[in-house]
Design an enzyme around this catalytic site. Sequence first.
Site, PDB file in Angstrom:
ATOM      1  N   HIS A  72     -21.146  -5.412  -3.606  1.00  0.00           N
ATOM      2  CA  HIS A  72     -22.215  -4.320  -2.692  1.00  0.00           C
ATOM      3  C   HIS A  72     -23.426  -3.775  -4.061  1.00  0.00           C
ATOM      4  O   HIS A  72     -21.865  -2.900  -3.578  1.00  0.00           O
ATOM      5  CB  HIS A  72     -21.793  -3.841  -1.488  1.00  0.00           C
ATOM      6  N   TYR A 200     -25.228  -0.239   9.132  1.00  0.00           N
ATOM      7  CA  TYR A 200     -24.803   0.700  10.296  1.00  0.00           C
ATOM      8  C   TYR A 200     -25.289   0.363  10.690  1.00  0.00           C
ATOM      9  O   TYR A 200     -26.537   1.502  10.458  1.00  0.00           O
ATOM     10  CB  TYR A 200     -24.031   2.004   9.102  1.00  0.00           C
ATOM     11  N   PRO A 292     -12.463   4.162  11.083  1.00  0.00           N
ATOM     12  CA  PRO A 292     -12.888   2.784   9.918  1.00  0.00           C
ATOM     13  C   PRO A 292     -14.675   3.382   9.569  1.00  0.00           C
ATOM     14  O   PRO A 292     -15.490   2.495   8.622  1.00  0.00           O
ATOM     15  CB  PRO A 292     -12.740   1.493  10.537  1.00  0.00           C
ATOM     16  N   LYS A 296     -12.250   3.687   4.643  1.00  0.00           N
ATOM     17  CA  LYS A 296     -11.785   4.712   3.588  1.00  0.00           C
ATOM     18  C   LYS A 296      -9.868   4.582   4.353  1.00  0.00           C
ATOM     19  O   LYS A 296      -9.389   5.136   3.605  1.00  0.00           O
ATOM     20  CB  LYS A 296     -11.877   6.811   4.208  1.00  0.00           C
ATOM     21  N   TYR A 384     -19.149   7.088  -0.793  1.00  0.00           N
ATOM     22  CA  TYR A 384     -18.739   5.711   0.211  1.00  0.00           C
ATOM     23  C   TYR A 384     -17.954   4.752  -0.841  1.00  0.00           C
ATOM     24  O   TYR A 384     -16.960   3.814  -1.086  1.00  0.00           O
ATOM     25  CB  TYR A 384     -19.524   5.080   0.106  1.00  0.00           C
TER      26      TYR A 384
HETATM   27  P1  FAS Z   1      -0.409  -0.513   7.909  1.00  0.00           P
HETATM   28  O1  FAS Z   1      -1.018  -0.292   9.342  1.00  0.00           O
HETATM   29  O2  FAS Z   1      -1.303  -1.666   7.426  1.00  0.00           O
HETATM   30  O3  FAS Z   1       1.523  -1.612   7.436  1.00  0.00           O
HETATM   31  C1  FAS Z   1       1.957  -0.936   7.880  1.00  0.00           C
HETATM   32  C2  FAS Z   1       3.526  -1.685   7.901  1.00  0.00           C
HETATM   33  O4  FAS Z   1       5.277  -0.973   8.612  1.00  0.00           O
HETATM   34  C3  FAS Z   1       3.399  -2.606   9.241  1.00  0.00           C
HETATM   35  O5  FAS Z   1       3.247  -4.251   8.355  1.00  0.00           O
HETATM   36  C4  FAS Z   1       4.068  -2.630  10.601  1.00  0.00           C
HETATM   37  O6  FAS Z   1       4.367  -3.850  11.125  1.00  0.00           O
HETATM   38  C5  FAS Z   1       5.074  -2.208   8.761  1.00  0.00           C
HETATM   39  N1  FAS Z   1       6.375  -1.612  10.231  1.00  0.00           N
HETATM   40  C6  FAS Z   1       5.627  -0.111  11.059  1.00  0.00           C
HETATM   41  N2  FAS Z   1       6.767   0.122  12.056  1.00  0.00           N
HETATM   42  C7  FAS Z   1       7.641   0.160  10.983  1.00  0.00           C
HETATM   43  C8  FAS Z   1       9.071  -0.126  11.315  1.00  0.00           C
HETATM   44  N3  FAS Z   1       9.733   0.768  11.354  1.00  0.00           N
HETATM   45  N4  FAS Z   1      10.000  -0.800  10.144  1.00  0.00           N
HETATM   46  C9  FAS Z   1       9.347  -1.600   8.897  1.00  0.00           C
HETATM   47  N5  FAS Z   1       8.241  -2.399   9.454  1.00  0.00           N
HETATM   48  C10 FAS Z   1       7.554  -1.294   9.766  1.00  0.00           C
HETATM   49  N6  FAS Z   1      -9.064   0.672   7.233  1.00  0.00           N
HETATM   50  C11 FAS Z   1     -10.902   0.725   6.758  1.00  0.00           C
HETATM   51  O7  FAS Z   1     -10.507   1.131   5.788  1.00  0.00           O
HETATM   52  N7  FAS Z   1     -11.819  -0.859   7.603  1.00  0.00           N
HETATM   53  C12 FAS Z   1     -11.412  -0.971   8.689  1.00  0.00           C
HETATM   54  O8  FAS Z   1     -11.771  -1.966   9.068  1.00  0.00           O
HETATM   55  C13 FAS Z   1     -10.144  -1.179   8.792  1.00  0.00           C
HETATM   56  N8  FAS Z   1     -10.155  -1.451  10.859  1.00  0.00           N
HETATM   57  C14 FAS Z   1      -8.700  -0.937  11.287  1.00  0.00           C
HETATM   58  C15 FAS Z   1      -8.234  -1.827  12.604  1.00  0.00           C
HETATM   59  C16 FAS Z   1      -7.548  -1.793  12.608  1.00  0.00           C
HETATM   60  C17 FAS Z   1      -6.783  -1.905  14.584  1.00  0.00           C
HETATM   61  C18 FAS Z   1      -6.642  -0.830  12.252  1.00  0.00           C
HETATM   62  C19 FAS Z   1      -4.957  -0.241  13.092  1.00  0.00           C
HETATM   63  C20 FAS Z   1      -6.772  -0.221  11.221  1.00  0.00           C
HETATM   64  C21 FAS Z   1      -7.972  -0.646  10.441  1.00  0.00           C
HETATM   65  N9  FAS Z   1      -7.790  -0.003   9.069  1.00  0.00           N
HETATM   66  C22 FAS Z   1      -9.377   0.033   8.538  1.00  0.00           C
HETATM   67  C23 FAS Z   1      -7.768   1.090   8.814  1.00  0.00           C
HETATM   68  C24 FAS Z   1      -6.531  -0.097   7.790  1.00  0.00           C
HETATM   69  O9  FAS Z   1      -7.103  -0.867   6.926  1.00  0.00           O
HETATM   70  C25 FAS Z   1      -5.382   0.975   7.269  1.00  0.00           C
HETATM   71  O10 FAS Z   1      -5.956   1.745   6.735  1.00  0.00           O
HETATM   72  C26 FAS Z   1      -4.133  -0.059   6.286  1.00  0.00           C
HETATM   73  O11 FAS Z   1      -3.801  -1.046   7.635  1.00  0.00           O
HETATM   74  C27 FAS Z   1      -3.319   1.237   5.890  1.00  0.00           C
HETATM   75  O12 FAS Z   1      -2.467  -0.362   5.336  1.00  0.00           O
HETATM   76  P2  FAS Z   1      -0.804   0.384   5.692  1.00  0.00           P
HETATM   77  O13 FAS Z   1      -0.862   1.867   4.782  1.00  0.00           O
HETATM   78  O14 FAS Z   1      -0.052  -0.460   4.736  1.00  0.00           O
HETATM   79  O15 FAS Z   1      -1.159   0.414   6.810  1.00  0.00           O
HETATM   80  C1  PHB Z   2     -15.658  -4.310   7.814  1.00  0.00           C
HETATM   81  O1  PHB Z   2     -16.027  -4.915   7.435  1.00  0.00           O
HETATM   82  O2  PHB Z   2     -14.131  -4.998   8.449  1.00  0.00           O
HETATM   83  C2  PHB Z   2     -16.160  -2.991   7.338  1.00  0.00           C
HETATM   84  C3  PHB Z   2     -16.794  -2.757   6.836  1.00  0.00           C
HETATM   85  C4  PHB Z   2     -17.725  -1.427   6.917  1.00  0.00           C
HETATM   86  C5  PHB Z   2     -16.459  -0.436   7.863  1.00  0.00           C
HETATM   87  C6  PHB Z   2     -15.496  -1.360   8.253  1.00  0.00           C
HETATM   88  C7  PHB Z   2     -15.040  -1.994   8.439  1.00  0.00           C
HETATM   89  O3  PHB Z   2     -17.227   0.926   7.698  1.00  0.00           O
END
Ligand code: FAS
Ligand code: PHB
Length: 389
Positions: A72, A200, A292, A296, A384
């Site tokens: 993009h 957005y 989100p 980031k 971005y």
């Molecule tokens: P994660 O949370 O992905 O991974 C952590 C892992 O550790 C999980 O698999 C968990 O099961 C495990 N864990 C937890 N406790 C543990 C323990 N005690 N022992 C062993 N394992 C354990 N970011 C964006 O950039 N754009 C988005 O649109 C976006 N949407 C999101 C929506 C939701 C609902 C959430 C919660 C986050 C979102 N994020 C988004 C942020 C997300 O993408 C995170 O930044 C990303 O998952 C970070 O990755 P990790 O640091 O690996 O953490």
């Molecule tokens: C997504 O595609 O899930 C998405 C894209 C842009 C954002 C957040 C989520 O800022």
Amino acid sequence: MRTQVCIVGGGPSGLLLAQLLHKHGIDTVILERRSRAYVLARIRAGVLERGLVDLMHEAGVAGRLEREGLVHEGAAIAAGEALFRIDFKALTGHTVVVYGQTEVTRDLYDARDATGGETRFEVEDVAICDADTDAPYVTFRQEGTDHRIDCDFVAGCDGFHGVSRQTIPDRVRQEFEKVYPFGWLGVLSQTPPVEDEIIYARSERGFALCSMRNAELSRYYVQCPLSDRAEDWSDAAFWDELRRRLPARVAERLVTGPSIEKSIAPLRSFVCEPMRWGRLFLCGDAAHIVPPTGAKGLNTAASDIHYLYEAMVRYYRDNDREALDGYSRRALARVWKTQRFSWWMTTLLHSFPEQSAFDLRLQAADLAFLRDSEAAQRALAENYVGLPY
Ligand code: FAS
Ligand code: PHB
């Protein structure tokens, strides 16, 4: 059991760190609380900064990303009926890649399998011990049996609800938090995206986002009250609300269909300082959370992993501790810049319950300045596409 680096958490942070360390002959064990299927069923981030794309190449896992990722060169901002584009490529020379976090995680698990690296799923009662000594170890239970892993370092990659951050003593740990008075209701649908770039949208009814995973898979979000539950929203109600928040000429092109995933994510800004305690290093959501809006979350986890993996390679290759000692300061410097940008994008584009008439005029002026100023658009674009590591 013994390994060089014990990684707590098998999400993208833990997996990417393990793969990069493996490339340099450094042994790891990953402990994951959930099953592999559960981890891979999560629908989260969608936009990859250039830094994360480069790291995926460095880790040797960018093949599918190259084939299926959508490059993009810009994104659109809608304000009421007005719509203007931010041209990332023209303003910064860089682009982003739309490729779901689910696919990133899948690619990393496939690569983990190929390395033969040990990953323990469905572990319980993980505890990080003696992190402030030269002989840390991690205990956990699996299938009713207690285990211990002795290691040189522990990487806390276990997300916001993990155990790693809590291992840092209260007297050492400082936490900074801002909780937003709304959430994002997200829908995944097997429908063609309404636009070939991300939109957005700021409307009087609240924020909306139009994104995608590929030409047949769309990802949409609408801002919603924290009191809402995903099951309270029918598909028809979601599509109707989304249309109302988009410019008419966009809404009329919207192709709707059954939701294949529907969930509400709360929004918060959060940072834990420091990101290191002894031989425990926090990465990703274990250390910080962003709304989100600026895409980031995953991308800031990637810069943490870049700093930590490089530091660990210098330790094992050159017996050099300097980068490890500088990890928290270096990571936090970039974390706070992504916190600022994510907070700014969120305040620019969302409706806040307590907004006064004055606040609403300021928000409109902020959007108008962004529409009319190349300097303002360049500032957004630089953040971005991803600030330098
Ligand atoms: P994660 O949370 O992905 O991974 C952590 C892992 O550790 C999980 O698999 C968990 O099961 C495990 N864990 C937890 N406790 C543990 C323990 N005690 N022992 C062993 N394992 C354990 N970011 C964006 O950039 N754009 C988005 O649109 C976006 N949407 C999101 C929506 C939701 C609902 C959430 C919660 C986050 C979102 N994020 C988004 C942020 C997300 O993408 C995170 O930044 C990303 O998952 C970070 O990755 P990790 O640091 O690996 O953490
Ligand atoms: C997504 O595609 O899930 C998405 C894209 C842009 C954002 C957040 C989520 O800022």
